[in-house]
Design a protein around this motif. Structure first.
Motif, PDB file in Angstrom:
ATOM      1  N   LYS A 110     -13.005  -0.374  -6.850  1.00 35.40           N
ATOM      2  CA  LYS A 110     -11.388   0.333  -6.711  1.00 35.40           C
ATOM      3  C   LYS A 110     -11.546   1.520  -7.884  1.00 35.40           C
ATOM      4  O   LYS A 110     -10.814   2.729  -8.091  1.00 35.40           O
ATOM      5  CB  LYS A 110      -9.985   0.017  -7.196  1.00 35.40           C
ATOM      6  CG  LYS A 110      -8.500  -0.230  -7.673  1.00 35.40           C
ATOM      7  CD  LYS A 110      -8.107  -0.114  -5.991  1.00 35.40           C
ATOM      8  CE  LYS A 110      -6.594   0.077  -6.568  1.00 35.40           C
ATOM      9  NZ  LYS A 110      -5.772  -0.039  -4.902  1.00 35.40           N
ATOM     10  N   GLU A 111     -12.655   0.992  -8.795  1.00 32.56           N
ATOM     11  CA  GLU A 111     -13.307   1.880 -10.037  1.00 32.56           C
ATOM     12  C   GLU A 111     -14.548   1.266  -9.993  1.00 32.56           C
ATOM     13  O   GLU A 111     -15.234   1.032 -10.768  1.00 32.56           O
ATOM     14  CB  GLU A 111     -12.120   1.458 -11.444  1.00 32.56           C
ATOM     15  CG  GLU A 111     -12.790   2.043 -12.729  1.00 32.56           C
ATOM     16  CD  GLU A 111     -11.695   3.674 -12.518  1.00 32.56           C
ATOM     17  OE1 GLU A 111     -12.338   4.525 -12.368  1.00 32.56           O
ATOM     18  OE2 GLU A 111     -10.493   4.078 -12.165  1.00 32.56           O
ATOM     19  N   PRO A 112     -15.582   2.712 -10.050  1.00 36.40           N
ATOM     20  CA  PRO A 112     -16.827   2.663  -9.652  1.00 36.40           C
ATOM     21  C   PRO A 112     -17.150   2.295 -11.321  1.00 36.40           C
ATOM     22  O   PRO A 112     -18.202   1.948 -11.014  1.00 36.40           O
ATOM     23  CB  PRO A 112     -16.826   4.100  -8.816  1.00 36.40           C
ATOM     24  CG  PRO A 112     -15.858   4.299  -8.031  1.00 36.40           C
ATOM     25  CD  PRO A 112     -15.127   3.901  -8.845  1.00 36.40           C
ATOM     26  N   GLY A 113     -16.355   3.457 -12.017  1.00 30.55           N
ATOM     27  CA  GLY A 113     -17.842   3.624 -13.441  1.00 30.55           C
ATOM     28  C   GLY A 113     -16.664   1.865 -14.544  1.00 30.55           C
ATOM     29  O   GLY A 113     -17.218   1.938 -15.447  1.00 30.55           O
ATOM     30  N   TRP A 114     -16.226   0.482 -13.463  1.00 29.54           N
ATOM     31  CA  TRP A 114     -15.465  -0.018 -14.637  1.00 29.54           C
ATOM     32  C   TRP A 114     -16.660  -0.940 -14.862  1.00 29.54           C
ATOM     33  O   TRP A 114     -17.481  -1.427 -14.261  1.00 29.54           O
ATOM     34  CB  TRP A 114     -14.996  -1.335 -13.401  1.00 29.54           C
ATOM     35  CG  TRP A 114     -13.807  -1.907 -14.270  1.00 29.54           C
ATOM     36  CD1 TRP A 114     -12.844  -1.947 -15.610  1.00 29.54           C
ATOM     37  CD2 TRP A 114     -14.512  -3.148 -15.037  1.00 29.54           C
ATOM     38  NE1 TRP A 114     -12.129  -2.953 -15.457  1.00 29.54           N
ATOM     39  CE2 TRP A 114     -13.338  -4.192 -15.596  1.00 29.54           C
ATOM     40  CE3 TRP A 114     -15.943  -4.164 -13.704  1.00 29.54           C
ATOM     41  CZ2 TRP A 114     -13.627  -5.278 -15.455  1.00 29.54           C
ATOM     42  CZ3 TRP A 114     -15.458  -6.192 -13.992  1.00 29.54           C
ATOM     43  CH2 TRP A 114     -14.527  -6.079 -15.001  1.00 29.54           C
ATOM     44  N   GLY A 167      -9.174  -4.587 -19.469  1.00 34.41           N
ATOM     45  CA  GLY A 167     -10.867  -5.100 -19.055  1.00 34.41           C
ATOM     46  C   GLY A 167     -12.178  -4.385 -19.189  1.00 34.41           C
ATOM     47  O   GLY A 167     -13.134  -4.133 -19.457  1.00 34.41           O
ATOM     48  N   HIS A 168     -11.613  -2.836 -18.503  1.00 38.30           N
ATOM     49  CA  HIS A 168     -13.097  -1.642 -18.651  1.00 38.30           C
ATOM     50  C   HIS A 168     -13.420  -1.336 -20.427  1.00 38.30           C
ATOM     51  O   HIS A 168     -12.317  -1.457 -21.181  1.00 38.30           O
ATOM     52  CB  HIS A 168     -12.760  -0.328 -18.600  1.00 38.30           C
ATOM     53  CG  HIS A 168     -13.388   0.735 -18.682  1.00 38.30           C
ATOM     54  ND1 HIS A 168     -14.974   0.382 -17.530  1.00 38.30           N
ATOM     55  CD2 HIS A 168     -12.890   1.649 -19.131  1.00 38.30           C
ATOM     56  CE1 HIS A 168     -15.724   1.904 -17.885  1.00 38.30           C
ATOM     57  NE2 HIS A 168     -14.474   2.719 -18.666  1.00 38.30           N
ATOM     58  N   ASN A 169     -14.498  -1.589 -21.254  1.00 35.93           N
ATOM     59  CA  ASN A 169     -15.043  -1.224 -22.028  1.00 35.93           C
ATOM     60  C   ASN A 169     -14.322  -2.524 -23.405  1.00 35.93           C
ATOM     61  O   ASN A 169     -14.014  -2.251 -24.316  1.00 35.93           O
ATOM     62  CB  ASN A 169     -15.020  -0.013 -23.007  1.00 35.93           C
ATOM     63  CG  ASN A 169     -15.441   1.198 -21.864  1.00 35.93           C
ATOM     64  OD1 ASN A 169     -16.513   0.533 -21.786  1.00 35.93           O
ATOM     65  ND2 ASN A 169     -15.505   2.468 -22.273  1.00 35.93           N
ATOM     66  N   SER A 170     -13.681  -3.604 -22.517  1.00 33.68           N
ATOM     67  CA  SER A 170     -13.371  -4.535 -23.476  1.00 33.68           C
ATOM     68  C   SER A 170     -13.709  -5.620 -23.389  1.00 33.68           C
ATOM     69  O   SER A 170     -14.749  -6.036 -22.542  1.00 33.68           O
ATOM     70  CB  SER A 170     -12.584  -4.536 -23.478  1.00 33.68           C
ATOM     71  OG  SER A 170     -11.432  -5.063 -24.296  1.00 33.68           O
TER      72      SER A 170
END
Length: 695
Positions: free
Chosen positions: A362-366, A300-303
């Motif tokens: 879980k992933e702050p930059g997501w 999902g990141h950058n998508s």
């Protein structure tokens, strides 16, 4: 004395200790400053105060000891009710729990060869012979007590009675420091990991036999050069235990459906990201397993993230909403399920924030690139605020609903394709006209003789057209590739949940929850695992969708034999003497005469023609492309004042200008058909570049 320990005079002073709450998600004794008690029953023990809500985090952290991996089981537990003690001691408890390392306290290392004889080896803790666990008992004395304080219920007093994983001789009895444990299971954690448990359970759900699982696992261990973790010691007994869990699992935990769901939520907290009861009979439940969370972060990141909403509206007790991400083959992967019993459409405001919070913890930059909605009544502002990305409208649902009802109420294919084309025109016209009523009236007048479909259209869609039209005016539209991925997921969900054998379960929400989190979840886990590793290719169900299959159709098999481009043909890949006709090519409302399309599905031929037309600048561009071009030209002709937005716009405009230049070069070399002049666009680019120099 250790540096993180302090002397303390009396046990009665424990309430003066600082409450320690380490910021990490899981923490161990190494993160805590311990105080040693002098005198009394706890003399010589280490103590500390932590919030009671973080006891589980402490237990997990202690289990992850790198030198002595362990699991702490509850050896004994006692509770008191408030008000039951008139004068509680300073260390008096509401709850008392004794945790003991799973490698103790009994020691069966010397009697492994005679494990059936228990007459001379009585357990030291009064717990009997612990059937099924004797093989791992190595006399470990590590244990601690947790007291939920009577006078301060929000605090937990940890009393560490023995912090080292040693036996009664004081020597290490498991882990990497124990020489006798090297090369055995006792060197590692006492149980297999959750990841391996998920893997084996998924394989069992999809029908792989015990022998094949063990054989596959053994081959993997040999390939990596031998055991290096507890997981590498997977036994047939482990797999049989999981088989038994599957056989004995029940979806109906209580006769009352709502109460059954409550019980499921209590037992599966780690798979629930949101649960709220809006009334005695209504609730909102958000489900996401750890594996789904990982896929959402990865794909999902950058998508794109898409919503597949209102599944089973006519058959299930309450509709199901799914959030989807897309892998490199454009296959949709379910990463969250939302079940709500309320008809209130504003429930999205309740769960969406909690889901995004969980992901970013879980992933702050997501951050996704786009969020696709298939229901224009969704609260756009809530989605935009939560995901901080652009919102796209996906037409797969309305397209599928219209074509399936045309197939149902109209028998003539020529009439079907003309009506489908005019239905698409209604949405196309919404972009340029303030009201779509004229297009609707025109459609109903032209096909007035199709009374059965018109009655259905008036009853179900007439009131919704303006909502869709408003969404079309304000939102960009997703392309056909994503339509195919979402539709593929929809068909798989339908085949698994709405088939005839399950008819009697449709009105049970607890059955829906169980079916999603067991067999259906396992199907996607196994398909992705098989795709990534290449194992069990003959066992997996193909997740390829129409877009992926369309990529395997060469351009030479697309035939243009109509000058007005009313239709195009695609040669069949299995029967070269057959060609399928695609009407209204390049549009989201194209229709093919192949078998798959005649069932109301989006076929590979329609998508191939759509890609072909887009690459060759043929026919009328898709609605998604039209809206994109209109938005871009508007931006180029009216640059924003904000310098950050302006820089971003210039970047994208420059990239698009380069793409257009590349297409022109290909066209000039005879590799593409001549492109129509883009004078307006070129002028807009020049204007934007001049603005850039000025700014």
């Amino acid at each position: 004395m250790r540096s993180n320990e302090q002397k303390m005079a009396r046990m009665e002073d424990i309430l003066n200790l600082p409450v320690q709450d380490p910021p990490c998600a899981e923490f161990s004794s190494a993160h805590i400053n311990w105080v040693k008690v002098e005198g009394g029953r706890q003399g010589g023990d280490d103590i500390a105060l932590i919030p009671f809500s973080r006891v589980d985090d402490f237990v997990k952290g202690e289990s992850a000891n790198s030198e002595c991996p362990a699991r702490f089981r509850i050896e004994s537990r006692r509770k008191r009710s408030e008000g039951s003690v008139s004068k509680p001691r300073v260390d008096g408890y509401l709850e008392y729990t004794l945790y003991w390392c799973s490698y103790g306290p009994e020691d069966y290392r010397d009697c492994e060869s005679d494990i059936g004889d228990t007459t001379n080896h009585k357990p030291t803790s009064g717990k009997g012979s612990r059937p099924g666990r004797r093989h791992m008992m190595r006399g470990c004395l590590c244990h601690f007590t947790v007291k939920r304080l009577y006078t301060r219920p929000l605090l937990a007093l940890i009393i560490y009675n023995q912090r080292s994983h040693v036996d009664k001789t004081g020597a290490p009895c498991h882990g990497i420091l124990d020489r006798d444990a090297v090369g055995t299971r006792a060197m590692y954690a006492p149980r297999i990991s959750e990841e391996l448990r998920q893997k084996v359970m998924s394989m069992l759900y999809v029908g792989i036999s015990l022998d094949d699982i063990i054989q596959h696992h053994t081959a993997e261990v040999e390939r990596q050069g031998g055991p290096c973790s507890r997981d590498d010691f997977l036994t047939r007994n482990d797999v049989r235990n999981m088989e038994r869990v599957i056989r004995q699992s029940m979806y109906q935990l209580h006769a009352d459906d709502i109460q059954s769901v409550r019980m499921w939520v209590q037992r599966h907290q780690k798979n629930v990201f949101f649960f709220q009861e809006t009334s005695a009979a209504d609730f909102v439940l958000g489900i996401q397993t750890e594996w789904q969370l990982q896929q959402m972060i990865h794909f999902g990141h950058n998508s794109s993230v898409a919503s597949h909403s209102s599944f089973g509206l006519n058959k299930l007790r309450c509709p199901l909403c799914t959030l989807l991400v897309f892998d490199s083959y454009q296959n949709a992967i379910p990463v969250a399920w939302i079940i709500t019993t309320s008809s209130d459409g504003h429930h999205i405001r309740m769960w969406m924030g909690g889901l995004v919070e969980r992901i970013r913890a879980k992933e702050p930059g997501w951050r996704p690139h786009a969020f696709l909605i298939d229901d224009p009544s969704f609260e756009i502002s809530v989605i935009r605020e939560a995901f901080r990305c652009r919102i796209l409208l996906c037409l797969w649902y309305i397209r599928r609903a219209w074509i399936r009802n045309l197939l149902r109420y109209c028998c003539n294919f020529d009439v079907q394709r003309e009506m489908f084309k005019h239905l698409g025109h209604i949405l196309y016209s919404a972009r340029n006209a303030p009201c779509t009523l004229d297009a609707v009236v025109e459609f109903m007048e032209i096909f007035i003789d199709q009374s059965t479909f018109m009655d259905h259209f008036k009853d179900l869609w007439l009131s919704k057209i303006e909502i869709w039209a408003n969404a079309m005016r304000t939102l960009p539209v997703a392309n056909l590739e994503l339509h195919a991925a979402i539709e593929s997921y929809h068909l798989r969900l339908k085949s698994k949940l709405l088939d005839e054998p399950h008819t009697g379960f449709w009105l049970r929400i607890d059955w829906l929850v169980h079916a999603l989190t067991s067999e259906f979840h396992a199907l996607y886990w196994f398909a992705l695992y098989s795709e990534e590793t290449g194992y069990f290719k003959n066992m997996r169900e193909g997740l390829t969708n129409s877009w992926y299959r369309a990529l395997h159709i060469p351009d030479v098999d697309v035939i243009i034999d109509d000058q007005e481009l009313r239709f195009m043909k695609v040669v069949s890949q299995s029967n070269r003497s057959l060609a399928y006709t695609i009407w209204n090519p390049g549009s989201e409302f194209s229709l093919c005469d192949c078998t798959w399309s005649s069932l109301g599905n989006l076929c590979k031929h329609v998508i191939k023609v759509g890609i072909f037309c887009r690459n060759r600048q043929l026919a009328r561009p898709s609605f998604a492309a039209q809206i994109y071009h209109q938005t871009l030209l508007s931006l180029l002709q009216n640059p924003p004042d904000d310098p950050i937005v302006l820089d971003h716009a210039i970047l994208h405009a420059t990239r698009l200008q380069q793409d257009i230049k590349s297409l022109e070069d290909l066209s000039n070399n005879g590799l593409l058909q001549p492109l129509p002049p883009l004078q307006t666009a070129g002028h807009g680019f020049d204007h934007l570049m001049s603005v850039q120099h000025i700014s």
